[in-house]
Design an enzyme around this catalytic site. Structure first.
Site, short mmCIF file in Angstrom:
data_model
loop_
_atom_site.label_atom_id
_atom_site.label_comp_id
_atom_site.label_asym_id
_atom_site.label_seq_id
_atom_site.Cartn_x
_atom_site.Cartn_y
_atom_site.Cartn_z
N LYS A 7 6.35 -0.45 5.81
CA LYS A 7 5.58 0.78 6.03
C LYS A 7 4.35 0.87 5.15
CE LYS A 7 9.34 1.95 3.32
NZ LYS A 7 10.65 1.32 3.42
N GLU A 58 9.23 -1.44 14.52
CA GLU A 58 10.23 -0.40 14.76
C GLU A 58 11.02 -0.05 13.50
OE1 GLU A 58 11.75 2.47 16.07
OE2 GLU A 58 11.25 1.44 17.93
N GLU A 109 16.45 2.34 -5.98
CA GLU A 109 15.98 1.19 -6.76
C GLU A 109 16.10 1.51 -8.25
OE1 GLU A 109 15.10 -1.59 -5.37
OE2 GLU A 109 14.87 -0.97 -3.28
N LYS A 132 5.85 6.99 5.95
CA LYS A 132 6.57 7.06 7.22
C LYS A 132 6.04 8.16 8.14
CE LYS A 132 10.78 5.07 5.26
NZ LYS A 132 12.13 5.36 4.72
#
Length: 428
Positions: free
Chosen positions: A108, A132, A193, A208
């Protein structure tokens, strides 16, 4: 004669890259039924870590630590980019497209910062650049927007697009945990993370919602003009007070088209507990699409993980294979649109202000807000009288800029100790 064996190369063998390998191998027979008489051949896989541990010994026969070797291989038809980050991923994608290879990615960040350029390059070369898995991982939302929902204009997108923050907020709500405690648990379980800043500060969700807005509204927009804010300042108290008021706190990615400008933003929000989006919990993502003709559509599914992302990447590979000799341009007609100044956007607000409990406090605060055209729907005092207490305000719908100006005045009042929380309320 049609080419029957379509060769695939994968660059980047982290969680998602290995997820793609697993999906291709475990579901080989099922996938080949979808693309008959063609077959997908995993030709080369690459990772800069030459000591990368692979799930099956035979994969080492096609392994290389040179990404370049995969990108320039003349026998490879489709490159799967799962390196992540902006560079060198963008450069590899561009090089692959220029050499006539189709590209599938879940990246992204590359799409948000260089997507228009890359899509133009793919179109010029009549090859596919598909992504996708870049939004909401296991939810086929990009396909729905680009292929299915093409009869009516979309008016609004409301999304929970980051599994890390949704997991943290869910734990804070359901198990009464403080933010730091919930974050550590998310890291321990692999949902966050070691450096979770891109997730918890809203940057990931911002990328996004940019992608979804560009496709849904067929818009060319500047991602740098999208306001985003994360969940660092959400406390257990806010979760509790919101619940008492009939709300749940979620990190929402929002986009709306008013016909002239796009209102796109990411921030924590109070969502009515009765609404479907308030009940999208854990590491799940949820997306509500609102449009003319079809009303409200809600999608929900896992927002991260090897298999959800891997399955969506493989769906893009299958799409390319089925249209290998019949190029279709899925992403075009992007018209330049402006993003509305965030200060001019409107919503009700939840405000938690810490004050010295003495007569006249409410009147002083109310005066500052009234001067800036902000009115209250409800006021609740929290804490015992006579000391330092929190006052929770729910405002009527007000301009962002007006609320911020009022808060600047309020914090200067002698009776005010701290502006603890400013959270918007989303009217779904």
């Amino acid at each position: 004669m049609k080419k029957e064996a379509i060769n695939v190369g994968i660059v980047g063998l982290g969680t998602v890259g290995q997820g793609v390998i697993r999906v291709l191998r475990e579901n080989k027979e099922f996938i080949e039924q979808k693309i008959f008489p063609r077959k997908i051949v995993l030709k080369r896989i690459a990772d800069k870590d030459r000591n990368k541990i692979l799930p099956e010994s035979e994969l080492y026969k096609i392994f290389t630590d040179s990404t370049q070797e995969v990108v320039v291989d003349p026998e490879i038809d489709i490159i799967v980019e799962t390196i992540g980050g902006f560079e060198p991923a963008r450069s590899f994608i561009v090089q692959a497209l220029k050499s006539g290879k189709h590209v599938v990615t879940a990246n992204k960040e590359v799409i948000a910062r260089a997507g228009y350029e890359i899509l133009n390059l793919a179109q010029e070369n009549r090859i596919y650049f598909l992504f996708e898995a870049s939004v909401a991982s296991g939810i086929p939302i990009i396909g729905a927007l680009s292929h299915s929902l093409t009869s009516y204009k979309l008016k609004e997108i409301i999304g929970i697009l980051n599994g890390t923050t949704n997991y943290i907020l869910t734990k804070m709500s359901e198990e009464d945990k403080e933010y730091n405690e919930a974050l550590k648990e998310a890291q321990k379980k692999g949902y966050a993370e070691a450096d979770p800043s891109k997730d918890i500060d809203g940057f990931d969700a911002c990328n996004k919602i940019f992608i979804l807005s560009a496709i849904a509204f067929r818009a060319k927009i500047d991602p740098d003009k999208i306001y985003y804010e994360g969940i660092r300042n959400i406390s257990k108290l806010d979760i509790q007070y919101a619940r008492e008021l009939g709300y749940t706190i979620k990190l929402l990615a929002l986009a709306a088209d008013d016909g002239q400008q796009l209102d796109i933003k990411v921030h924590p929000a109070l969502v009515p507990k009765r609404h479907t989006m308030a009940n999208v919990n854990g590491a799940y993502n949820g997306i509500l699409l609102r449009g003319e003709g079809f009303g409200d559509l809600t999608f929900s599914g896992l927002g991260a993980g090897a298999l959800p992302a891997g399955s969506m990447i493989v769906s893009d590979i299958v799409n390319i294979v089925n249209n290998f000799d019949n190029y279709k341009n899925y992403y075009s007609c992007f018209k330049k649109k402006e993003i509305k100044d965030f200060k001019k956007t409107q919503s009700p607000f939840y405000l938690r202000i810490r004050v010295k409990d003495r007569p006249g406090v409410l009147a002083e605060i109310a005066r500052s807000f009234a001067k800036n055209e902000v009115s209250f729907a409800s006021v609740i005092q929290k804490g015992e009288a006579g000391g330092i207490v929190d006052i929770v305000f729910l405002t009527h719908r007000a301009k962002e800029g007006d609320v911020q100006e009022a808060l600047k005045e309020v914090i200067r009042l002698e009776c005010v100790e701290k502006i603890c929380s400013t959270i918007r309320v989303v009217e779904i």
